[in-house]
Design a protein around this motif. Structure first.
Motif, PDB file in Angstrom:
ATOM      1  N   TYR A   4      -4.257  -7.821  13.694  1.00 11.10           N
ATOM      2  CA  TYR A   4      -3.622  -8.240  14.947  1.00 11.10           C
ATOM      3  C   TYR A   4      -2.312  -8.972  14.695  1.00 11.10           C
ATOM      4  CZ  TYR A   4      -4.224 -13.320  15.100  1.00 11.10           C
ATOM      5  OH  TYR A   4      -4.104 -14.654  14.880  1.00 11.10           O
ATOM      6  N   SER A   5      -2.146  -9.576  13.527  1.00 11.09           N
ATOM      7  CA  SER A   5      -0.938 -10.354  13.242  1.00 11.09           C
ATOM      8  C   SER A   5       0.246  -9.487  12.821  1.00 11.09           C
ATOM      9  CB  SER A   5      -1.229 -11.382  12.151  1.00 11.09           C
ATOM     10  OG  SER A   5      -1.589 -10.729  10.965  1.00 11.09           O
ATOM     11  N   SER A   6       0.048  -8.169  12.793  1.00 17.39           N
ATOM     12  CA  SER A   6       1.140  -7.294  12.372  1.00 17.39           C
ATOM     13  C   SER A   6       2.235  -7.172  13.431  1.00 17.39           C
ATOM     14  CB  SER A   6       0.602  -5.910  12.002  1.00 17.39           C
ATOM     15  OG  SER A   6      -0.042  -5.325  13.102  1.00 17.39           O
ATOM     16  N   ASP A   7       1.990  -7.709  14.629  1.00 14.78           N
ATOM     17  CA  ASP A   7       2.981  -7.645  15.695  1.00 14.78           C
ATOM     18  C   ASP A   7       2.749  -8.830  16.624  1.00 14.78           C
ATOM     19  OD1 ASP A   7       5.011  -6.037  17.299  1.00 14.78           O
ATOM     20  OD2 ASP A   7       3.380  -6.206  18.749  1.00 14.78           O
ATOM     21  N   GLN A   8       3.826  -9.495  17.070  1.00 15.04           N
ATOM     22  CA  GLN A   8       3.696 -10.689  17.923  1.00 15.04           C
ATOM     23  C   GLN A   8       3.058 -10.356  19.271  1.00 15.04           C
ATOM     24  OE1 GLN A   8       4.144 -13.944  17.339  1.00 15.04           O
ATOM     25  NE2 GLN A   8       4.488 -13.383  15.213  1.00 15.04           N
ATOM     26  N   ASN A   9       3.466  -9.227  19.879  1.00 13.81           N
ATOM     27  CA  ASN A   9       2.875  -8.834  21.168  1.00 13.81           C
ATOM     28  C   ASN A   9       1.389  -8.554  21.023  1.00 13.81           C
ATOM     29  OD1 ASN A   9       5.319  -9.031  22.509  1.00 13.81           O
ATOM     30  ND2 ASN A   9       5.860  -6.904  22.081  1.00 13.81           N
TER      31      ASN A   9
ATOM     32  N   ARG B  33     -11.000   0.911  12.713  1.00 18.34           N
ATOM     33  CA  ARG B  33     -10.282  -0.088  11.919  1.00 18.34           C
ATOM     34  C   ARG B  33     -10.087   0.407  10.488  1.00 18.34           C
ATOM     35  NH1 ARG B  33     -11.968  -4.569   8.823  1.00 18.34           N
ATOM     36  NH2 ARG B  33     -10.289  -6.057   8.590  1.00 18.34           N
ATOM     37  N   GLU B  34     -11.114   1.020   9.927  1.00 15.88           N
ATOM     38  CA  GLU B  34     -11.002   1.567   8.572  1.00 15.88           C
ATOM     39  C   GLU B  34     -10.026   2.741   8.529  1.00 15.88           C
ATOM     40  OE1 GLU B  34     -12.437   0.532   5.589  1.00 15.88           O
ATOM     41  OE2 GLU B  34     -12.874  -1.228   6.812  1.00 15.88           O
ATOM     42  N   ALA B  35     -10.053   3.567   9.580  1.00 10.01           N
ATOM     43  CA  ALA B  35      -9.219   4.776   9.583  1.00 10.01           C
ATOM     44  C   ALA B  35      -7.769   4.508   9.955  1.00 10.01           C
ATOM     45  CB  ALA B  35      -9.811   5.799  10.556  1.00 10.01           C
ATOM     46  N   LYS B  36      -7.520   3.481  10.785  1.00  8.75           N
ATOM     47  CA  LYS B  36      -6.180   3.267  11.348  1.00  8.75           C
ATOM     48  C   LYS B  36      -5.425   2.093  10.730  1.00  8.75           C
ATOM     49  CE  LYS B  36      -7.141   6.528  14.273  1.00  8.75           C
ATOM     50  NZ  LYS B  36      -6.666   7.873  14.045  1.00  8.75           N
ATOM     51  N   THR B  37      -5.951   1.490   9.672  1.00  7.85           N
ATOM     52  CA  THR B  37      -5.224   0.419   8.992  1.00  7.85           C
ATOM     53  C   THR B  37      -5.215   0.670   7.478  1.00  7.85           C
ATOM     54  OG1 THR B  37      -7.190  -0.986   8.733  1.00  7.85           O
ATOM     55  CG2 THR B  37      -5.872  -1.323  10.728  1.00  7.85           C
ATOM     56  N   LEU B  38      -4.208   0.094   6.840  1.00  6.49           N
ATOM     57  CA  LEU B  38      -4.123   0.123   5.383  1.00  6.49           C
ATOM     58  C   LEU B  38      -3.846  -1.301   4.896  1.00  6.49           C
ATOM     59  CD1 LEU B  38      -1.978   3.316   4.608  1.00  6.49           C
ATOM     60  CD2 LEU B  38      -4.398   2.977   4.137  1.00  6.49           C
ATOM     61  N   PRO B  39      -4.460  -1.690   3.787  1.00  6.63           N
ATOM     62  CA  PRO B  39      -4.238  -3.051   3.291  1.00  6.63           C
ATOM     63  C   PRO B  39      -2.871  -3.196   2.615  1.00  6.63           C
ATOM     64  CG  PRO B  39      -5.723  -1.867   1.826  1.00  6.63           C
ATOM     65  CD  PRO B  39      -5.437  -0.950   2.979  1.00  6.63           C
ATOM     66  N   TYR B  40      -2.281  -4.389   2.806  1.00  4.34           N
ATOM     67  CA  TYR B  40      -1.026  -4.722   2.130  1.00  4.34           C
ATOM     68  C   TYR B  40      -0.917  -6.243   2.031  1.00  4.34           C
ATOM     69  CZ  TYR B  40       3.922  -5.105   1.019  1.00  4.34           C
ATOM     70  OH  TYR B  40       5.118  -5.403   0.419  1.00  4.34           O
ATOM     71  N   VAL B  41      -0.930  -6.773   0.844  1.00  4.83           N
ATOM     72  CA  VAL B  41      -0.793  -8.206   0.564  1.00  4.83           C
ATOM     73  C   VAL B  41      -1.709  -9.029   1.481  1.00  4.83           C
ATOM     74  CG1 VAL B  41       0.847 -10.085   0.140  1.00  4.83           C
ATOM     75  CG2 VAL B  41       1.627  -7.730   0.006  1.00  4.83           C
ATOM     76  N   GLU B  42      -2.992  -8.822   1.359  1.00  3.55           N
ATOM     77  CA  GLU B  42      -4.030  -9.557   2.093  1.00  3.55           C
ATOM     78  C   GLU B  42      -3.914  -9.431   3.609  1.00  3.55           C
ATOM     79  OE1 GLU B  42      -4.203 -13.565   0.707  1.00  3.55           O
ATOM     80  OE2 GLU B  42      -4.449 -12.958  -1.384  1.00  3.55           O
TER      81      GLU B  42
ATOM     82  N   ASP C  66      -4.050  -6.341   6.912  1.00  3.20           N
ATOM     83  CA  ASP C  66      -4.281  -4.947   7.284  1.00  3.20           C
ATOM     84  C   ASP C  66      -3.143  -4.524   8.195  1.00  3.20           C
ATOM     85  OD1 ASP C  66      -6.651  -4.699   5.876  1.00  3.20           O
ATOM     86  OD2 ASP C  66      -7.837  -5.501   7.514  1.00  3.20           O
ATOM     87  N   ILE C  67      -2.457  -3.482   7.826  1.00  2.00           N
ATOM     88  CA  ILE C  67      -1.319  -2.981   8.602  1.00  2.00           C
ATOM     89  C   ILE C  67      -1.774  -1.744   9.372  1.00  2.00           C
ATOM     90  CG2 ILE C  67       1.061  -2.144   8.490  1.00  2.00           C
ATOM     91  CD1 ILE C  67       0.825  -4.973   7.438  1.00  2.00           C
ATOM     92  N   ILE C  68      -1.445  -1.714  10.659  1.00  2.93           N
ATOM     93  CA  ILE C  68      -1.806  -0.561  11.493  1.00  2.93           C
ATOM     94  C   ILE C  68      -0.873   0.599  11.160  1.00  2.93           C
ATOM     95  CG2 ILE C  68      -1.999   0.311  13.846  1.00  2.93           C
ATOM     96  CD1 ILE C  68      -2.572  -2.586  14.709  1.00  2.93           C
TER      97      ILE C  68
END
Length: 197
Positions: A35-40, A94-103, A105-107
């Protein structure tokens, strides 16, 4: 006198306490990393969780009017099944639509852009890295590989399923607590009648 008044309102106090616990739990429990990948997204996710707890609060008002244990048993079972289904679906997406990057999860998106870095990497190295390492190629920026529209649609999808998880879990907690209270009242009345006989 105070004890008798408390006995009269203990059901309402218990249900309100459960509802308050779900409201505070929604804000104390950390939201998923994506959720923190975007402010909105951050604002909308928190707002959605708040709306879910408010909607669940209407169950308390319904419980004051409806005192039929069978109704609350059906609601408890329905909310439990809906919660399990929504949580399973959310976990899958969540598993299918995100990828991990530096601790974090990026959508990611569904539709790739033309000449994306993955194609260039595969052409030069002859392979793609493991799924968990792919975001390293993009340096955490999914828009280098997927269209903005597909990323946004996945973000909305994840928010909706997270909202449903909170809504159905709060609904289950309130309806199940009410069911326990109604059964306790029912069996207390039966025991008092037996003692009087």
């Amino acid at each position: 006198m105070l004890v008798s008044k408390l006995k009269e309102v203990w059901k309402e106090v218990t249900l309100l306490t459960t509802w308050i616990a779900t409201v505070t739990g929604a804000f104390i429990i950390p939201l998923p990393a994506w959720y923190s990948s975007d402010q909105n997204t951050s604002f909308l996710t928190k707002f959605g969780v708040f709306i879910a707890t408010v909607i669940a609060g209407f169950l308390i008002l319904f419980s004051l009017k409806n005192k039929v244990a069978k109704t609350w048993m059906r609601l408890s079972i329905a909310f439990f099944i809906l919660f399990i289904c929504s949580y399973t679906t959310y976990h899958f997406f969540r598993e299918a639509k995100t990828l991990p990057y530096v601790e974090k999860d990026i959508i990611i998106g569904n539709t790739m852009v033309e000449n994306n870095p993955f194609e260039a990497f595969e052409a030069s190295h002859g392979f793609l890295p493991a799924r968990k390492e792919r975001m390293m190629i993009l340096l955490g920026d999914p828009e280098k590989a997927w269209t903005k529209q597909s990323i946004m649609s996945n973000r909305i999808l994840l928010m909706v399923f997270l909202f449903l998880c909170y809504l159905f879990s709060a609904g289950f907690m309130i309806s199940f607590c009410n069911l326990i209270i109604l059964y306790k009242e029912k069996y207390t009345i039966k025991l008092v009648k037996k003692e009087q006989e």
